[in-house]
Write a protein that holds these residues in place. Sequence first.
Motif, PDB file in Angstrom:
ATOM      1  N   GLY A 120     -34.581  11.007 -20.329  1.00  0.00           N
ATOM      2  CA  GLY A 120     -34.486  10.162 -19.160  1.00  0.00           C
ATOM      3  C   GLY A 120     -35.673  10.372 -18.242  1.00  0.00           C
ATOM      4  O   GLY A 120     -36.713  10.895 -18.639  1.00  0.00           O
ATOM      5  N   THR A 121     -35.470   9.985 -17.012  1.00  0.00           N
ATOM      6  CA  THR A 121     -36.515  10.026 -15.996  1.00  0.00           C
ATOM      7  C   THR A 121     -36.042  10.875 -14.831  1.00  0.00           C
ATOM      8  O   THR A 121     -34.848  10.970 -14.572  1.00  0.00           O
ATOM      9  N   PHE A 122     -36.982  11.502 -14.147  1.00  0.00           N
ATOM     10  CA  PHE A 122     -36.633  12.265 -12.954  1.00  0.00           C
ATOM     11  C   PHE A 122     -37.639  12.019 -11.852  1.00  0.00           C
ATOM     12  O   PHE A 122     -38.800  11.688 -12.108  1.00  0.00           O
ATOM     13  N   THR A 123     -37.151  12.142 -10.634  1.00  0.00           N
ATOM     14  CA  THR A 123     -38.018  12.198  -9.460  1.00  0.00           C
ATOM     15  C   THR A 123     -37.646  13.472  -8.719  1.00  0.00           C
ATOM     16  O   THR A 123     -36.472  13.824  -8.596  1.00  0.00           O
ATOM     17  N   LEU A 124     -38.660  14.178  -8.275  1.00  0.00           N
ATOM     18  CA  LEU A 124     -38.475  15.449  -7.588  1.00  0.00           C
ATOM     19  C   LEU A 124     -39.212  15.421  -6.261  1.00  0.00           C
ATOM     20  O   LEU A 124     -40.314  14.874  -6.167  1.00  0.00           O
ATOM     21  N   LEU A 125     -38.607  16.026  -5.268  1.00  0.00           N
ATOM     22  CA  LEU A 125     -39.293  16.276  -4.009  1.00  0.00           C
ATOM     23  C   LEU A 125     -39.545  17.773  -3.944  1.00  0.00           C
ATOM     24  O   LEU A 125     -38.599  18.568  -3.954  1.00  0.00           O
ATOM     25  N   PHE A 126     -40.813  18.141  -3.961  1.00  0.00           N
ATOM     26  CA  PHE A 126     -41.221  19.538  -3.829  1.00  0.00           C
ATOM     27  C   PHE A 126     -41.654  19.789  -2.392  1.00  0.00           C
ATOM     28  O   PHE A 126     -42.335  18.960  -1.793  1.00  0.00           O
ATOM     29  N   LYS A 127     -41.270  20.951  -1.884  1.00  0.00           N
ATOM     30  CA  LYS A 127     -41.752  21.407  -0.575  1.00  0.00           C
ATOM     31  C   LYS A 127     -42.282  22.820  -0.731  1.00  0.00           C
ATOM     32  O   LYS A 127     -41.749  23.600  -1.518  1.00  0.00           O
ATOM     33  N   LYS A 128     -43.294  23.126   0.039  1.00  0.00           N
ATOM     34  CA  LYS A 128     -43.834  24.471   0.057  1.00  0.00           C
ATOM     35  C   LYS A 128     -43.059  25.258   1.115  1.00  0.00           C
ATOM     36  O   LYS A 128     -43.140  24.973   2.307  1.00  0.00           O
ATOM     37  N   ILE A 129     -42.286  26.228   0.627  1.00  0.00           N
ATOM     38  CA  ILE A 129     -41.415  27.014   1.497  1.00  0.00           C
ATOM     39  C   ILE A 129     -41.727  28.490   1.250  1.00  0.00           C
ATOM     40  O   ILE A 129     -41.658  28.952   0.112  1.00  0.00           O
ATOM     41  N   GLY A 130     -42.073  29.195   2.307  1.00  0.00           N
ATOM     42  CA  GLY A 130     -42.395  30.611   2.147  1.00  0.00           C
ATOM     43  C   GLY A 130     -43.557  30.847   1.197  1.00  0.00           C
ATOM     44  O   GLY A 130     -43.560  31.840   0.468  1.00  0.00           O
ATOM     45  N   GLY A 131     -44.499  29.904   1.153  1.00  0.00           N
ATOM     46  CA  GLY A 131     -45.666  30.046   0.291  1.00  0.00           C
ATOM     47  C   GLY A 131     -45.422  29.651  -1.165  1.00  0.00           C
ATOM     48  O   GLY A 131     -46.326  29.762  -1.986  1.00  0.00           O
ATOM     49  N   LYS A 132     -44.208  29.175  -1.491  1.00  0.00           N
ATOM     50  CA  LYS A 132     -43.888  28.790  -2.865  1.00  0.00           C
ATOM     51  C   LYS A 132     -43.484  27.322  -2.922  1.00  0.00           C
ATOM     52  O   LYS A 132     -42.806  26.828  -2.023  1.00  0.00           O
ATOM     53  N   TRP A 133     -43.899  26.639  -3.985  1.00  0.00           N
ATOM     54  CA  TRP A 133     -43.478  25.261  -4.200  1.00  0.00           C
ATOM     55  C   TRP A 133     -42.105  25.270  -4.858  1.00  0.00           C
ATOM     56  O   TRP A 133     -41.912  25.897  -5.906  1.00  0.00           O
ATOM     57  N   LEU A 134     -41.148  24.591  -4.214  1.00  0.00           N
ATOM     58  CA  LEU A 134     -39.766  24.558  -4.701  1.00  0.00           C
ATOM     59  C   LEU A 134     -39.239  23.130  -4.677  1.00  0.00           C
ATOM     60  O   LEU A 134     -39.595  22.331  -3.806  1.00  0.00           O
ATOM     61  N   ILE A 135     -38.354  22.827  -5.612  1.00  0.00           N
ATOM     62  CA  ILE A 135     -37.696  21.527  -5.652  1.00  0.00           C
ATOM     63  C   ILE A 135     -36.592  21.529  -4.597  1.00  0.00           C
ATOM     64  O   ILE A 135     -35.718  22.397  -4.616  1.00  0.00           O
ATOM     65  N   VAL A 136     -36.639  20.571  -3.684  1.00  0.00           N
ATOM     66  CA  VAL A 136     -35.609  20.459  -2.649  1.00  0.00           C
ATOM     67  C   VAL A 136     -34.702  19.255  -2.902  1.00  0.00           C
ATOM     68  O   VAL A 136     -33.606  19.186  -2.332  1.00  0.00           O
ATOM     69  N   ALA A 137     -35.159  18.322  -3.732  1.00  0.00           N
ATOM     70  CA  ALA A 137     -34.332  17.179  -4.126  1.00  0.00           C
ATOM     71  C   ALA A 137     -34.726  16.760  -5.542  1.00  0.00           C
ATOM     72  O   ALA A 137     -35.914  16.717  -5.868  1.00  0.00           O
ATOM     73  N   ASP A 138     -33.716  16.508  -6.357  1.00  0.00           N
ATOM     74  CA  ASP A 138     -33.916  16.162  -7.768  1.00  0.00           C
ATOM     75  C   ASP A 138     -32.995  15.003  -8.094  1.00  0.00           C
ATOM     76  O   ASP A 138     -31.788  15.086  -7.909  1.00  0.00           O
ATOM     77  N   HIS A 139     -33.583  13.896  -8.548  1.00  0.00           N
ATOM     78  CA  HIS A 139     -32.794  12.766  -9.049  1.00  0.00           C
ATOM     79  C   HIS A 139     -33.141  12.607 -10.510  1.00  0.00           C
ATOM     80  O   HIS A 139     -34.263  12.227 -10.854  1.00  0.00           O
ATOM     81  N   THR A 140     -32.184  12.911 -11.369  1.00  0.00           N
ATOM     82  CA  THR A 140     -32.395  12.859 -12.809  1.00  0.00           C
ATOM     83  C   THR A 140     -31.438  11.858 -13.426  1.00  0.00           C
ATOM     84  O   THR A 140     -30.244  11.875 -13.150  1.00  0.00           O
TER      85      THR A 140
END
Length: 141
Positions: A120-140
């Motif tokens: 399938g397909t996914f869209t991710l929202l990454f944010k830099k938090i505490g110096g690390k890139w993390l997924i904060v929203a995932d639509h799969t």
Amino acid sequence: MKKSLFFLVLISLSAGLFAQEKEVSAIKNVLQRQEQAWNVGDIPRFMEGYWKSDSLLFVSKAGPIYGWQGAFDRYKKTYPDRNAMGTLAFNLLRFDRLSPTSYFVLGKWHLKRLNDDLGGTFTLLFKKIGGKWLIVADHTS
């Protein structure tokens, strides 16, 4: 004077592009680590790419799930063993910088399993938090 201004603008643009390449590379590394973790059956390590927060949003055909623990529990329930997990591959299609600390990522996912394949397909929202890139929203889907 005009040449100096031109070179100053050129250097500024180059520095900005280099910074974006560095950020995209860091995000790609997160996704590569997720693939590797998944492919050895390690869901807890796979989840390290997600923001460990009650504010994490995960959306699938089953609807929205809020919070890191909810997403983790869903993965464990949906993929209870290595056979169900199969082998994961991502095809990363697009990286859009929304701000210095956020990126929108579009991609495709594919699971190769013994008896079937899923994808399938996914869209991710990454944010830099505490110096690390993390997924904060995932639509799969």
